[in-house]
Design an enzyme around this catalytic site. Structure first.
Site, PDB file in Angstrom:
ATOM      1  N   ASN A  99       0.813  -1.206  -0.027  1.00 49.94           N
ATOM      2  CA  ASN A  99      -0.020  -0.007  -0.094  1.00 49.94           C
ATOM      3  C   ASN A  99       0.756   1.163   0.101  1.00 49.94           C
ATOM      4  O   ASN A  99       1.967   1.332   0.496  1.00 49.94           O
ATOM      5  CB  ASN A  99      -0.907  -0.010   1.369  1.00 49.94           C
ATOM      6  CG  ASN A  99      -2.004  -1.157   1.187  1.00 49.94           C
ATOM      7  OD1 ASN A  99      -2.087  -1.702  -0.002  1.00 49.94           O
ATOM      8  ND2 ASN A  99      -2.464  -1.558   2.346  1.00 49.94           N
ATOM      9  N   HIS A 116       6.156  -0.395  -2.614  1.00 46.43           N
ATOM     10  CA  HIS A 116       5.773   0.525  -3.910  1.00 46.43           C
ATOM     11  C   HIS A 116       5.827   1.934  -3.137  1.00 46.43           C
ATOM     12  O   HIS A 116       5.222   2.710  -4.292  1.00 46.43           O
ATOM     13  CB  HIS A 116       4.165   0.253  -4.220  1.00 46.43           C
ATOM     14  CG  HIS A 116       4.293  -1.182  -4.747  1.00 46.43           C
ATOM     15  ND1 HIS A 116       2.973  -2.050  -5.003  1.00 46.43           N
ATOM     16  CD2 HIS A 116       5.129  -2.108  -4.927  1.00 46.43           C
ATOM     17  CE1 HIS A 116       3.305  -3.248  -5.165  1.00 46.43           C
ATOM     18  NE2 HIS A 116       4.576  -3.522  -5.444  1.00 46.43           N
ATOM     19  N   CYS A 127      15.368  15.007 -13.007  1.00 44.00           N
ATOM     20  CA  CYS A 127      16.524  15.452 -12.407  1.00 44.00           C
ATOM     21  C   CYS A 127      16.357  14.670 -10.865  1.00 44.00           C
ATOM     22  O   CYS A 127      17.314  14.683 -10.083  1.00 44.00           O
ATOM     23  CB  CYS A 127      16.302  16.819 -12.281  1.00 44.00           C
ATOM     24  SG  CYS A 127      15.292  17.403 -10.771  1.00 44.00           S
ATOM     25  N   CYS A 174       8.625  20.770 -11.889  1.00 45.49           N
ATOM     26  CA  CYS A 174       9.779  20.544 -10.753  1.00 45.49           C
ATOM     27  C   CYS A 174       9.961  21.938 -10.308  1.00 45.49           C
ATOM     28  O   CYS A 174      10.704  22.681 -10.998  1.00 45.49           O
ATOM     29  CB  CYS A 174      10.819  19.616 -11.693  1.00 45.49           C
ATOM     30  SG  CYS A 174      12.358  19.586 -10.281  1.00 45.49           S
ATOM     31  N   SER A 216      -4.527  -9.203   0.168  1.00 35.44           N
ATOM     32  CA  SER A 216      -3.709  -9.098  -1.083  1.00 35.44           C
ATOM     33  C   SER A 216      -4.200  -9.980  -2.156  1.00 35.44           C
ATOM     34  O   SER A 216      -4.270 -11.253  -1.888  1.00 35.44           O
ATOM     35  CB  SER A 216      -2.113  -8.990  -1.219  1.00 35.44           C
ATOM     36  OG  SER A 216      -1.888  -8.924  -2.270  1.00 35.44           O
TER      37      SER A 216
END
Ligand SMILES: NC(=O)c1ccc[n+]([C@@H]2O[C@H](COP(=O)([O-])OP(=O)(O)OC[C@H]3O[C@@H](n4cnc5c(N)ncnc54)[C@H](O)[C@@H]3O)[C@@H](O)[C@H]2O)c1
Ligand SMILES: [Zn+2]
Length: 277
Positions: A99, A116, A127, A174, A216
């Site tokens: 999760n 994850h 960058c 960014c 899961s």
């Protein structure tokens, strides 16, 4: 509830490698990906699609602008709390989650491996600069006052937003290099977990007494590989979840019950109270 006594025995022996999935957070109001029969409710955008076109990134951020706020407001549920109690009671050696919601830590769990990543940060593909999602969200909202504040929440902080609204979205750049290819700092579908992270989990499987999977479908190999490794090492494996789970015919115990009440019942049977966590 059936299977609680067997699960309590499994957990009592300790030394657990625990893998959690989206099913432990549905009781917090965060949808999972798969229906009980294992089919997908929504098709997530892949990393390759995200990078391929500006339109895809407009779509991603339009939906995420709304979805993340609902996702971020979710609170840990009794299942997260019960798991922290099991850990506090010394029964969990290693806790790894698929999760991206940060709810285990917020329920008091320690040393959680987020396989994850987490939606708490975004990262620039050009960058590598990371930024907190909260600040990124402020810019996303300021640049896009046309986006709604309410929508149906989908898995992974995604939400159902009208297609017409996606087109005009201005994607925040960014902060360092100004590229507009900033992505959530998670392993998207189509990306892989870093090899050193997988290796560290594999070593934890080798050290553990047994593997416990909570919520899961195990359809994603990044989690299923740990079950396969445990089976190869002839370690006991238990699965708790409402729907179909990959490999269920090969494991020692399957409990098909909702996680919150089930884990709470296990903690109660073991005499673990909140004070131990
Ligand atoms: N909360 C989150 O952060 C979140 C939410 C959705 C998807 N994801 C991402 O998507 C991928 C999905 O894979 P997955 O295997 O984790 O999820 P999945 O959606 O494939 O499987 C979830 C499983 O949990 C079961 N379940 C749902 N509610 C339950 C409950 N209350 N009690 C017991 N079982 C319940 C479902 O029946 C299903 O079998 C992950 O890789 C993850 O990164 C994350
Ligand atoms: Zn950058």
């Amino acid at each position: 509830m059936s299977g609680v006594a067997e699960l309590t025995d499994f957990v009592r022996a300790g030394g657990l490698f625990v893998l959690t999935g989206a099913g432990i957070s549905t009781e917090s109001g965060i949808p999972d990906y798969r229906r009980p029969d294992g089919t997908r409710r929504t098709v997530p955008m892949t990393y390759q699609q995200f990078l391929a076109t500006h339109e895809a990134r407009q779509r991603y951020w339009a939906r995420s602008a709304v979805g993340w706020e609902i996702f971020d407001a979710a609170e840990p549920n009794v299942g997260h709390v019960a798991l922290a109690r099991l850990q506090g009671g010394g029964l969990v050696d290693h806790l790894v989650t698929q999760n991206v919601d940060g709810l285990h830590a917020r329920a008091g769990a320690r040393d959680v491996t987020e396989l994850h990543g987490s939606l708490e940060h975004v990262v620039c593909v050009a960058c590598g600069t990371r930024e907190g999602r909260r600040g990124f969200q402020v810019r996303l909202r300021e640049l896009n006052p046309q986006l709604p504040t309410q929508a149906r929440l989908l898995a992974d902080g995604d939400a159902d937003v009208a297609v017409e609204l996606e087109r005009g979205v201005i994607v925040p750049a960014c902060l360092r290099c100004k590229a507009t290819t900033v992505k959530p700092d998670v392993v998207m579908f189509g990306e892989s977990v870093a090899p050193e992270v997988v290796e560290a989990q594999m070593r934890a499987v080798e050290r553990c007494r047994g593997v416990l999977v909570l919520g899961s479908s195990l359809k994603v190999m990044s989690g299923y590989r740990f079950v396969l490794a445990a089976l190869k090492q002839q370690k006991p494996v238990a699965l708790v979840g409402l729907g179909a789970m990959r490999g269920e015919e090969r494991v020692d115990l399957v409990v098909r019950e909702p996680l919150g009440p089930t884990l709470t019942a296990v903690c109660d049977a073991l005499g673990l109270d909140l004070a131990t966590s």
